[in-house]
Design a protein around this motif. Sequence first.
Motif, PDB file in Angstrom:
ATOM      1  N   LEU A  49       0.760  -1.030   0.054  1.00  0.00           N
ATOM      2  CA  LEU A  49      -0.282   0.198   0.152  1.00  0.00           C
ATOM      3  C   LEU A  49       0.942   1.212  -0.481  1.00  0.00           C
ATOM      4  O   LEU A  49       1.977   1.263   0.734  1.00  0.00           O
ATOM      5  CB  LEU A  49      -1.159   0.188   1.727  1.00  0.00           C
ATOM      6  N   LEU A  50       0.368   2.135  -0.688  1.00  0.00           N
ATOM      7  CA  LEU A  50       1.073   3.412  -1.049  1.00  0.00           C
ATOM      8  C   LEU A  50       1.738   3.966   0.832  1.00  0.00           C
ATOM      9  O   LEU A  50       2.629   4.444   0.987  1.00  0.00           O
ATOM     10  CB  LEU A  50       0.154   4.356  -1.958  1.00  0.00           C
ATOM     11  N   ASP A  51       0.736   4.422   1.401  1.00  0.00           N
ATOM     12  CA  ASP A  51       0.618   4.904   2.689  1.00  0.00           C
ATOM     13  C   ASP A  51       1.708   4.057   3.251  1.00  0.00           C
ATOM     14  O   ASP A  51       2.392   4.593   4.672  1.00  0.00           O
ATOM     15  CB  ASP A  51      -0.416   4.873   3.629  1.00  0.00           C
ATOM     16  N   ASP A  52       1.994   3.174   2.991  1.00  0.00           N
ATOM     17  CA  ASP A  52       3.737   2.049   4.050  1.00  0.00           C
ATOM     18  C   ASP A  52       4.419   1.940   3.144  1.00  0.00           C
ATOM     19  O   ASP A  52       5.454   0.633   3.555  1.00  0.00           O
ATOM     20  CB  ASP A  52       2.836   1.143   4.793  1.00  0.00           C
ATOM     21  N   VAL A  53       4.969   2.452   2.132  1.00  0.00           N
ATOM     22  CA  VAL A  53       6.145   2.232   1.591  1.00  0.00           C
ATOM     23  C   VAL A  53       7.597   2.372   1.920  1.00  0.00           C
ATOM     24  O   VAL A  53       8.281   2.002   1.924  1.00  0.00           O
ATOM     25  CB  VAL A  53       6.173   2.484  -0.053  1.00  0.00           C
ATOM     26  N   ALA A  54       7.946   3.916   2.360  1.00  0.00           N
ATOM     27  CA  ALA A  54       8.378   4.221   3.017  1.00  0.00           C
ATOM     28  C   ALA A  54       8.170   5.449   4.124  1.00  0.00           C
ATOM     29  O   ALA A  54       7.641   5.783   4.194  1.00  0.00           O
ATOM     30  CB  ALA A  54       9.467   5.668   1.891  1.00  0.00           C
ATOM     31  N   PRO A  55       9.279   5.896   5.052  1.00  0.00           N
ATOM     32  CA  PRO A  55       9.099   6.985   5.933  1.00  0.00           C
ATOM     33  C   PRO A  55       7.955   7.811   5.711  1.00  0.00           C
ATOM     34  O   PRO A  55       7.220   8.018   6.503  1.00  0.00           O
ATOM     35  CB  PRO A  55      10.448   6.914   6.450  1.00  0.00           C
ATOM     36  N   PHE A  56       8.718   8.450   4.196  1.00  0.00           N
ATOM     37  CA  PHE A  56       7.622   9.245   4.485  1.00  0.00           C
ATOM     38  C   PHE A  56       6.465   9.458   3.932  1.00  0.00           C
ATOM     39  O   PHE A  56       5.459  10.278   4.720  1.00  0.00           O
ATOM     40  CB  PHE A  56       8.600   9.648   3.178  1.00  0.00           C
ATOM     41  N   ASP A  57       5.920   8.355   3.368  1.00  0.00           N
ATOM     42  CA  ASP A  57       4.354   7.877   3.226  1.00  0.00           C
ATOM     43  C   ASP A  57       3.540   7.687   4.566  1.00  0.00           C
ATOM     44  O   ASP A  57       2.787   7.694   4.977  1.00  0.00           O
ATOM     45  CB  ASP A  57       4.639   6.897   2.167  1.00  0.00           C
ATOM     46  N   ARG A  58       4.447   7.052   5.783  1.00  0.00           N
ATOM     47  CA  ARG A  58       4.037   6.370   7.222  1.00  0.00           C
ATOM     48  C   ARG A  58       3.965   7.905   7.115  1.00  0.00           C
ATOM     49  O   ARG A  58       2.585   8.314   8.147  1.00  0.00           O
ATOM     50  CB  ARG A  58       4.875   5.545   7.582  1.00  0.00           C
ATOM     51  N   ALA A  59       4.728   9.382   7.280  1.00  0.00           N
ATOM     52  CA  ALA A  59       4.247   9.890   8.274  1.00  0.00           C
ATOM     53  C   ALA A  59       2.850  10.713   7.428  1.00  0.00           C
ATOM     54  O   ALA A  59       2.303  12.051   8.009  1.00  0.00           O
ATOM     55  CB  ALA A  59       5.610  10.656   8.054  1.00  0.00           C
ATOM     56  N   PHE A  60       3.386  11.000   6.196  1.00  0.00           N
ATOM     57  CA  PHE A  60       2.279  12.265   5.682  1.00  0.00           C
ATOM     58  C   PHE A  60       1.042  11.619   5.321  1.00  0.00           C
ATOM     59  O   PHE A  60       0.405  12.206   5.648  1.00  0.00           O
ATOM     60  CB  PHE A  60       2.219  11.575   3.989  1.00  0.00           C
ATOM     61  N   ARG A  61       0.848   9.802   5.693  1.00  0.00           N
ATOM     62  CA  ARG A  61      -0.429   9.232   6.265  1.00  0.00           C
ATOM     63  C   ARG A  61      -0.902  10.090   7.422  1.00  0.00           C
ATOM     64  O   ARG A  61      -2.541   9.923   7.822  1.00  0.00           O
ATOM     65  CB  ARG A  61      -0.544   7.834   6.429  1.00  0.00           C
ATOM     66  N   LEU A  62      -0.171  10.103   8.497  1.00  0.00           N
ATOM     67  CA  LEU A  62      -0.866  11.198   9.821  1.00  0.00           C
ATOM     68  C   LEU A  62      -1.789  11.942   9.267  1.00  0.00           C
ATOM     69  O   LEU A  62      -2.589  12.487  10.419  1.00  0.00           O
ATOM     70  CB  LEU A  62       0.412  11.066  10.823  1.00  0.00           C
ATOM     71  N   ILE A  63      -1.064  12.820   8.989  1.00  0.00           N
ATOM     72  CA  ILE A  63      -2.483  14.343   7.921  1.00  0.00           C
ATOM     73  C   ILE A  63      -2.748  14.660   6.873  1.00  0.00           C
ATOM     74  O   ILE A  63      -3.758  15.040   6.671  1.00  0.00           O
ATOM     75  CB  ILE A  63      -1.395  15.322   8.405  1.00  0.00           C
TER      76      ILE A  63
END
Length: 437
Positions: free
Chosen positions: A365-379
């Motif tokens: 899933l796009l939300d969990d590919v890299a640290p940036f994606d996981r951080a951006f998922r927050l907001i």
Amino acid sequence: MAARRSTVSLAGDGEYSANPNYGYARPEALTELCGVNLLERLLRILQRLGFRSAMIFSTTPEIIGAELAKRSWARQQIIVHLASGAVRPLTPQLVLEQSRSDRFLIVPASIYCDGRLLAALCAKVSSAALIDSNPPEFVQSLIRNPCGPAFVTRDFLCALSPTATFFEELKNKIDNREIDIVDAAEEDDYIVSMRRRVRPLCFSAPPEQSRRVAERVILDSAQNGTLDLPAYIHAPIETAIISLLCKTRITPNQITIGGFVIGCSATAAFALGRIGLGILAALIFGIVDGLDGKQSRVKIETTELGKWEHHLDDLIEYSWWTAIAFQLWRSGLFPNVFYFFTLLIGSHVLDHFARRRTKRAKGRLLDDVAPFDRAFRLIAARRNVYVWILACGFLLRAFPQSYTVICGWAAFSAAVHLVRSIWICNTQGPHVVGSRA
């Protein structure tokens, strides 16, 4: 306990039918964790792995038989056979006498076992047994080695002493390295649909003093990962509710229906201009929406219908944004609201395209590919984030402006996800789904 699949295909060995799986059912098999006893839980898991028949041998057939006689919709597709009369300890000879199959999945009924571990055993070409070489510290007292489940061939059973206890013979084979192993500590623990790692475990029926630890393992395994900010607040509330709901007869589908009623109530409130009530219902829906999935995972009550539940969520969500736009337009507070509404819908379409493209190309899933994606998922723009923004706008008496904000944030989030999707698909190797950290 034993189970059977209608057909089994294994690489190099062709196709097999009538695949029985055997194991003992003792009173410990009726130990209840999160509202489901261990025997029932194993039967539900086996059904979802494709097994359609089960044979159970027990030294207490009356007790086990009474439990199996209870109707259970969650395992109704698997036929359960209980050996008549109390049986002697399980031996290779007893297994061979019960079937002419070439392969057997042997599982003690008094264990909790993650379905991924049983699936890994069944995927083996040769005989294999399950162990856990490095159990997590908090469950070390519950785990024994070998864990118990084994997938063995007829030739393997014939080579054992016919009258020896099967599990003792299996342990000797493992100690002498005469059988392949599936190590729970080495299995890939990443679950794409949950966006997190969940360590697969297999442990014996816990004593009373350790039951809370065992139930915590099950409850934790049902929690999705990589959440948005509101969901981090929802998560412990949902888990606390599920720890109570799982011990009732309430089904995931019933929770879904309840959530649908709450969601529709929010839509009606928004359309009628009762914005405060609509936001309150939407906030409640944000919590209830997470309960049905958790209930189904905790109690192994997943269904094919449940896979479509998120489409119902989308319908409810879009009904909110439509009702709010209609109310703002009708009241004259925001005459041009439908331009922004169109922007919101278009952004969601673009966002879904970026997500599908990434998952199809990378298996993640796009939300969990890299640290940036996981951080951006927050907001990032999502229903929960929208509701919080609208709630703030309502409290600050700036509700029309808050609707503008969520539409603009949807467009920005979609643009970020589209750029990330292009970057991920064009610059990284295929399938970044994970190896163990």
